[in-house]
Design a protein around this motif. Structure first.
Motif, PDB file in Angstrom:
ATOM      1  N   UNK A 132      -2.131  82.919 -53.214  1.00 37.41           N
ATOM      2  CA  UNK A 132      -0.730  83.255 -53.487  1.00 37.41           C
ATOM      3  C   UNK A 132      -0.159  82.500 -54.685  1.00 37.41           C
ATOM      4  N   UNK A 133      -0.933  82.414 -55.745  1.00 40.67           N
ATOM      5  CA  UNK A 133      -0.457  81.798 -56.974  1.00 40.67           C
ATOM      6  C   UNK A 133      -0.524  80.288 -57.032  1.00 40.67           C
ATOM      7  N   UNK A 134      -1.138  79.635 -56.041  1.00 41.81           N
ATOM      8  CA  UNK A 134      -1.283  78.174 -56.093  1.00 41.81           C
ATOM      9  C   UNK A 134      -2.708  77.789 -55.712  1.00 41.81           C
ATOM     10  N   UNK A 135      -3.148  76.668 -56.274  1.00 44.67           N
ATOM     11  CA  UNK A 135      -4.505  76.193 -56.018  1.00 44.67           C
ATOM     12  C   UNK A 135      -4.528  75.361 -54.754  1.00 44.67           C
ATOM     13  N   UNK A 136      -5.518  75.623 -53.880  1.00 43.46           N
ATOM     14  CA  UNK A 136      -5.721  74.834 -52.676  1.00 43.46           C
ATOM     15  C   UNK A 136      -7.129  74.253 -52.706  1.00 43.46           C
ATOM     16  N   UNK A 137      -7.343  73.170 -51.980  1.00 41.36           N
ATOM     17  CA  UNK A 137      -8.641  72.511 -51.931  1.00 41.36           C
ATOM     18  C   UNK A 137      -9.575  73.297 -51.034  1.00 41.36           C
ATOM     19  N   UNK A 138     -10.810  73.510 -51.491  1.00 41.47           N
ATOM     20  CA  UNK A 138     -11.838  74.136 -50.673  1.00 41.47           C
ATOM     21  C   UNK A 138     -11.886  75.644 -50.770  1.00 41.47           C
ATOM     22  N   UNK A 139     -12.629  76.245 -49.851  1.00 37.28           N
ATOM     23  CA  UNK A 139     -12.857  77.682 -49.808  1.00 37.28           C
ATOM     24  C   UNK A 139     -11.842  78.324 -48.868  1.00 37.28           C
ATOM     25  N   UNK A 140     -10.870  79.030 -49.433  1.00 39.02           N
ATOM     26  CA  UNK A 140      -9.784  79.613 -48.641  1.00 39.02           C
ATOM     27  C   UNK A 140     -10.238  80.793 -47.794  1.00 39.02           C
ATOM     28  N   UNK A 141     -11.507  81.246 -47.940  1.00 41.26           N
ATOM     29  CA  UNK A 141     -11.989  82.337 -47.090  1.00 41.26           C
ATOM     30  C   UNK A 141     -12.444  81.827 -45.729  1.00 41.26           C
ATOM     31  N   UNK A 142     -12.453  80.503 -45.531  1.00 43.54           N
ATOM     32  CA  UNK A 142     -12.838  79.915 -44.247  1.00 43.54           C
ATOM     33  C   UNK A 142     -11.607  79.794 -43.346  1.00 43.54           C
ATOM     34  N   UNK A 143     -11.764  80.118 -42.086  1.00 43.26           N
ATOM     35  CA  UNK A 143     -10.626  80.062 -41.164  1.00 43.26           C
ATOM     36  C   UNK A 143     -10.153  78.632 -40.910  1.00 43.26           C
ATOM     37  N   UNK A 144     -10.959  77.639 -41.226  1.00 42.53           N
ATOM     38  CA  UNK A 144     -10.568  76.245 -41.011  1.00 42.53           C
ATOM     39  C   UNK A 144      -9.864  75.630 -42.226  1.00 42.53           C
ATOM     40  N   UNK A 145      -9.819  76.340 -43.352  1.00 39.19           N
ATOM     41  CA  UNK A 145      -9.182  75.807 -44.551  1.00 39.19           C
ATOM     42  C   UNK A 145      -7.705  75.559 -44.277  1.00 39.19           C
ATOM     43  N   UNK A 146      -7.196  74.414 -44.729  1.00 38.64           N
ATOM     44  CA  UNK A 146      -5.806  74.015 -44.471  1.00 38.64           C
ATOM     45  C   UNK A 146      -4.805  74.681 -45.414  1.00 38.64           C
ATOM     46  N   UNK A 147      -5.297  75.401 -46.434  1.00 40.42           N
ATOM     47  CA  UNK A 147      -4.410  76.004 -47.434  1.00 40.42           C
ATOM     48  C   UNK A 147      -3.455  74.967 -48.013  1.00 40.42           C
ATOM     49  N   UNK A 148      -4.003  73.815 -48.351  1.00 36.41           N
ATOM     50  CA  UNK A 148      -3.223  72.695 -48.860  1.00 36.41           C
ATOM     51  C   UNK A 148      -3.779  72.243 -50.203  1.00 36.41           C
ATOM     52  N   UNK A 149      -2.902  71.702 -51.036  1.00 36.70           N
ATOM     53  CA  UNK A 149      -3.325  71.152 -52.324  1.00 36.70           C
ATOM     54  C   UNK A 149      -3.976  69.779 -52.152  1.00 36.70           C
ATOM     55  N   UNK A 150      -3.846  69.202 -50.960  1.00 40.69           N
ATOM     56  CA  UNK A 150      -4.303  67.826 -50.740  1.00 40.69           C
ATOM     57  C   UNK A 150      -5.411  67.731 -49.684  1.00 40.69           C
ATOM     58  N   UNK A 151      -5.312  68.510 -48.616  1.00 44.71           N
ATOM     59  CA  UNK A 151      -6.260  68.428 -47.498  1.00 44.71           C
ATOM     60  C   UNK A 151      -7.126  69.684 -47.459  1.00 44.71           C
ATOM     61  N   UNK A 152      -8.435  69.510 -47.343  1.00 48.15           N
ATOM     62  CA  UNK A 152      -9.374  70.637 -47.298  1.00 48.15           C
ATOM     63  C   UNK A 152      -9.319  71.321 -45.938  1.00 48.15           C
ATOM     64  N   UNK A 153      -9.684  70.590 -44.884  1.00 49.73           N
ATOM     65  CA  UNK A 153      -9.690  71.142 -43.524  1.00 49.73           C
ATOM     66  C   UNK A 153      -9.875  70.003 -42.524  1.00 49.73           C
ATOM     67  N   UNK A 154      -9.765  70.339 -41.242  1.00 49.61           N
ATOM     68  CA  UNK A 154      -9.901  69.316 -40.206  1.00 49.61           C
ATOM     69  C   UNK A 154     -11.355  69.042 -39.842  1.00 49.61           C
ATOM     70  N   UNK A 155     -12.210  70.060 -39.900  1.00 43.84           N
ATOM     71  CA  UNK A 155     -13.589  69.886 -39.436  1.00 43.84           C
ATOM     72  C   UNK A 155     -14.519  69.283 -40.479  1.00 43.84           C
ATOM     73  N   UNK A 156     -14.203  69.430 -41.762  1.00 44.43           N
ATOM     74  CA  UNK A 156     -15.054  68.885 -42.832  1.00 44.43           C
ATOM     75  C   UNK A 156     -14.170  68.460 -44.016  1.00 44.43           C
ATOM     76  N   UNK A 157     -13.308  67.465 -43.813  1.00 44.60           N
ATOM     77  CA  UNK A 157     -12.326  67.115 -44.844  1.00 44.60           C
ATOM     78  C   UNK A 157     -12.929  66.639 -46.165  1.00 44.60           C
ATOM     79  N   UNK A 158     -14.112  66.076 -46.137  1.00 40.44           N
ATOM     80  CA  UNK A 158     -14.740  65.579 -47.368  1.00 40.44           C
ATOM     81  C   UNK A 158     -15.525  66.653 -48.100  1.00 40.44           C
ATOM     82  N   UNK A 159     -15.823  67.777 -47.390  1.00 41.34           N
ATOM     83  CA  UNK A 159     -16.568  68.871 -48.020  1.00 41.34           C
ATOM     84  C   UNK A 159     -18.032  68.516 -48.187  1.00 41.34           C
ATOM     85  N   UNK A 160     -18.773  69.276 -48.917  1.00 42.67           N
ATOM     86  CA  UNK A 160     -18.361  70.492 -49.617  1.00 42.67           C
ATOM     87  C   UNK A 160     -18.322  71.684 -48.676  1.00 42.67           C
ATOM     88  N   UNK A 161     -17.628  72.723 -49.110  1.00 42.66           N
ATOM     89  CA  UNK A 161     -17.499  73.944 -48.304  1.00 42.66           C
ATOM     90  C   UNK A 161     -18.764  74.787 -48.330  1.00 42.66           C
TER      91      UNK A 161
END
Length: 119
Positions: free
Chosen positions: A78-107
């Motif tokens: 939606x016009x903004x960059x988020x960390x990680x792969x936004x096609x994953x249901x666990x992605x936080x859709x955040x500019x700062x946090x990737x997700x809860x299950x694998x916060x350090x990545x990689x996706x």
């Protein structure tokens, strides 16, 4: 055009001022900046105003930051960059946090990856 105002950069933990900086851009929460050889994520931006001669004038800008690594994986949502792969249901859709299950990545090699179901 008025010269840009000096911005105080404040580390959130441990709380300390990293100094005043003149930026040639406007850092917003979710942006990364390099300062004194380190990388920081901008968490919050605050403005202070002063009433002078019946008008409010911007007096001070403060950026609250934390130490961070620049993410190697980003997705445009939606016009903004988020960390990680936004096609994953666990992605936080955040500019700062990737997700809860694998916060350090990689996706790309995450064993928890589960495709986001769009209804």
């Amino acid at each position: 055009m008025e010269p840009s105002l000096s911005t105080e950069v404040i580390l959130t933990h441990p709380r300390q001022s990293l100094g005043n900086v003149q930026f040639d851009w406007t850092p917003q929460p979710g942006n990364y900046l390099d300062l004194q050889g380190k990388t920081y994520a901008v968490l919050e931006r605050r403005h202070k105003y002063q009433l002078k001669a019946g008008r409010y004038r911007l007096q001070n800008i403060a950026l609250y930051v934390q130490s961070a690594k620049r993410p190697s994986e980003k997705s445009l949502v939606n016009g903004r960059w988020v960390v990680g792969d936004a096609t994953c249901c666990y992605n936080a859709n955040s500019e700062i946090i990737r997700c809860a299950v694998n916060p350090e990545g990689p996706c790309d090699s995450c064993r928890f990856y589960e495709e986001l179901k769009v209804s």
